[in-house]
Design a protein around this motif. Sequence first.
Motif, mmCIF file in Angstrom:
data_model
loop_
_atom_site.group_PDB
_atom_site.id
_atom_site.type_symbol
_atom_site.label_atom_id
_atom_site.label_comp_id
_atom_site.label_asym_id
_atom_site.label_seq_id
_atom_site.Cartn_x
_atom_site.Cartn_y
_atom_site.Cartn_z
ATOM 1 N N PHE A 1 1.135 -1.182 -0.108
ATOM 2 C CA PHE A 1 -0.019 -0.109 0.017
ATOM 3 C C PHE A 1 0.907 1.177 0.060
ATOM 4 O O PHE A 1 2.149 1.120 0.244
ATOM 5 C CB PHE A 1 -0.931 -0.065 1.085
ATOM 6 N N THR A 2 0.233 2.527 -0.074
ATOM 7 C CA THR A 2 1.254 3.670 -0.373
ATOM 8 C C THR A 2 0.931 4.508 1.107
ATOM 9 O O THR A 2 -0.234 4.877 1.598
ATOM 10 C CB THR A 2 0.385 4.358 -1.477
ATOM 11 N N ILE A 3 1.840 5.033 1.484
ATOM 12 C CA ILE A 3 2.047 5.920 2.410
ATOM 13 C C ILE A 3 2.207 7.459 2.121
ATOM 14 O O ILE A 3 3.301 7.623 1.397
ATOM 15 C CB ILE A 3 2.886 5.458 3.540
ATOM 16 N N SER A 4 1.546 8.201 2.428
ATOM 17 C CA SER A 4 1.542 9.799 1.964
ATOM 18 C C SER A 4 2.238 10.404 2.858
ATOM 19 O O SER A 4 1.886 10.396 4.254
ATOM 20 C CB SER A 4 0.148 10.194 1.781
ATOM 21 N N SER A 5 3.215 11.222 2.419
ATOM 22 C CA SER A 5 3.961 12.115 3.569
ATOM 23 C C SER A 5 3.025 13.285 4.021
ATOM 24 O O SER A 5 3.160 13.726 5.147
ATOM 25 C CB SER A 5 5.115 12.809 2.871
ATOM 26 N N CYS A 6 2.210 13.801 2.908
ATOM 27 C CA CYS A 6 1.234 15.053 3.305
ATOM 28 C C CYS A 6 0.312 14.579 4.241
ATOM 29 O O CYS A 6 -0.217 15.373 5.089
ATOM 30 C CB CYS A 6 0.705 15.704 1.924
ATOM 31 N N LYS A 7 -0.125 13.204 4.381
ATOM 32 C CA LYS A 7 -1.189 12.957 5.432
ATOM 33 C C LYS A 7 -0.883 13.072 6.838
ATOM 34 O O LYS A 7 -1.614 13.387 7.538
ATOM 35 C CB LYS A 7 -1.393 11.480 5.206
ATOM 36 N N PHE A 8 0.500 13.152 7.043
ATOM 37 C CA PHE A 8 1.006 13.284 8.361
ATOM 38 C C PHE A 8 1.699 14.751 8.731
ATOM 39 O O PHE A 8 2.003 15.020 9.921
ATOM 40 C CB PHE A 8 2.066 12.366 8.621
ATOM 41 N N GLY A 9 1.870 15.504 7.672
ATOM 42 C CA GLY A 9 2.371 16.796 7.925
ATOM 43 C C GLY A 9 4.047 16.800 8.504
ATOM 44 O O GLY A 9 4.359 16.387 9.450
ATOM 45 N N ILE A 10 4.741 16.953 7.315
ATOM 46 C CA ILE A 10 6.221 17.122 7.596
ATOM 47 C C ILE A 10 6.666 18.263 7.957
ATOM 48 O O ILE A 10 6.477 19.578 7.662
ATOM 49 C CB ILE A 10 6.949 16.620 6.307
ATOM 50 N N ARG A 11 7.468 18.267 9.227
ATOM 51 C CA ARG A 11 8.043 19.412 9.775
ATOM 52 C C ARG A 11 9.612 19.446 9.859
ATOM 53 O O ARG A 11 10.028 18.410 10.004
ATOM 54 C CB ARG A 11 7.578 19.522 11.445
ATOM 55 N N GLY A 12 10.182 20.645 9.619
ATOM 56 C CA GLY A 12 11.689 20.624 9.867
ATOM 57 C C GLY A 12 12.250 20.334 8.494
ATOM 58 O O GLY A 12 13.701 20.491 8.297
ATOM 59 N N GLY A 13 11.571 20.003 7.527
ATOM 60 C CA GLY A 13 12.254 20.037 6.261
ATOM 61 C C GLY A 13 11.363 19.383 4.939
ATOM 62 O O GLY A 13 10.242 19.831 5.346
ATOM 63 N N PRO A 14 12.003 19.396 3.973
ATOM 64 C CA PRO A 14 10.994 19.085 2.757
ATOM 65 C C PRO A 14 10.314 17.751 2.734
ATOM 66 O O PRO A 14 10.848 16.715 3.122
ATOM 67 C CB PRO A 14 12.091 19.043 1.572
ATOM 68 N N ALA A 15 9.142 17.795 2.097
ATOM 69 C CA ALA A 15 8.266 16.425 2.354
ATOM 70 C C ALA A 15 9.011 15.734 1.039
ATOM 71 O O ALA A 15 9.195 16.065 -0.017
ATOM 72 C CB ALA A 15 6.709 16.755 2.043
ATOM 73 N N LEU A 16 8.992 14.406 1.181
ATOM 74 C CA LEU A 16 9.480 13.365 0.405
ATOM 75 C C LEU A 16 8.533 12.976 -0.511
ATOM 76 O O LEU A 16 8.943 11.934 -1.393
ATOM 77 C CB LEU A 16 10.523 12.559 0.842
ATOM 78 N N GLY A 17 7.207 13.212 -0.541
ATOM 79 C CA GLY A 17 6.361 12.374 -1.454
ATOM 80 C C GLY A 17 5.405 11.125 -0.903
ATOM 81 O O GLY A 17 5.698 10.873 0.350
ATOM 82 N N ALA A 18 5.066 10.435 -1.844
ATOM 83 C CA ALA A 18 4.170 9.196 -1.418
ATOM 84 C C ALA A 18 5.107 7.974 -1.726
ATOM 85 O O ALA A 18 5.608 7.969 -2.680
ATOM 86 C CB ALA A 18 2.818 9.066 -2.139
ATOM 87 N N PHE A 19 5.277 7.124 -0.655
ATOM 88 C CA PHE A 19 5.874 5.964 -0.701
ATOM 89 C C PHE A 19 5.141 4.602 -0.822
ATOM 90 O O PHE A 19 4.268 4.673 -0.070
ATOM 91 C CB PHE A 19 7.016 5.723 0.304
ATOM 92 N N THR A 20 5.209 3.846 -1.928
ATOM 93 C CA THR A 20 4.739 2.541 -1.747
ATOM 94 C C THR A 20 5.573 1.516 -1.347
ATOM 95 O O THR A 20 6.625 1.294 -1.603
ATOM 96 C CB THR A 20 4.061 1.982 -3.237
ATOM 97 N N VAL A 21 4.993 0.647 -0.168
ATOM 98 C CA VAL A 21 5.549 -0.239 0.778
ATOM 99 C C VAL A 21 5.083 -1.561 0.209
ATOM 100 O O VAL A 21 4.075 -1.952 -0.045
ATOM 101 C CB VAL A 21 5.787 0.091 2.066
#
Length: 286
Positions: A238-258
């Motif tokens: 399945f895919t895990i979205s970075s934006c779903k959790f709100g990235i702090r302190g640096g750039p968001a890295l997109g969505a990763f499929t695991v």
Amino acid sequence: MAEQRDDGKPGAEVEPAGSHTPASPPPPAQPGQPPMDPAQLEQFRQFQQFQDYLRFTQAQQGNEPAPAPGTGQVQQYSGGQPPVPPGPPRDLIPAERRRRPAPKWLTWLGKKVIAWVLAFVVLAVAGTWLYNHFFPNDTGKTSEQLAQEGGGTYHTNHILSTSPYEAVREVYDAVAQNLVPQACGRMDEPIQQKFAQDMGYADCQVAVHELNRQVKSKNDYAESMPSYVSEPLPGDSFTISSCKFGIRGGPALGAFTVQKVEKNQWLIVGHTNEQTPCPAPTPTTR
């Protein structure tokens, strides 16, 4: 009043006695021996000069000088040659030319200093080897080499996370620490290059280095992605979205499929870009 010499010719006045020491004549040749050659006469002259020097130094030190050789005495030399004048006394040798043994404390201190220097060199070499062994430098390595150190060996080694969310969080943590093998090694080999291109870089190694420059807070950045969530997993891929959790302190890295692989490990097998900047995160249970 002038006196006449033995040959009857008038001569100069007689010089007072003791006005100067007459030079000793060269020793006469002994019966049956050839006369001395010029080299021997030169040696004899140097010997006389050395005797005069000794008498002068003794007079300067307050000692009674040795008597000058008499004019009517003939000194005998074996072989018909004058003796070689000895060297100057030891007290006349300059102090800087005398060799004195070093003090024992100085010798002991020198040995201790050498021992400490050698010990420091050994420790420095051993420490460098250990650091390079446990923290290898990734400079000059290709994405394929980095994959062999990470995702490429998960088939036989337990090196990946057993939690899908932790697998993504470890990528963020590795970027925050600028650790290329730990970041790229969590991804399948083809995805390493795709991740770099999605982020706008030539390869995964360059992507990690450049993304690390944008990190403002390492701790906040690494903890932006949770290690697990309470909701059940939707499947083995399945895919895990970075934006779903709100990235702090640096750039968001997109969505990763695991994807779940051998030994119950989770490998990143896909990547896609997300909206930049991310929209406000939706509430979720961590």
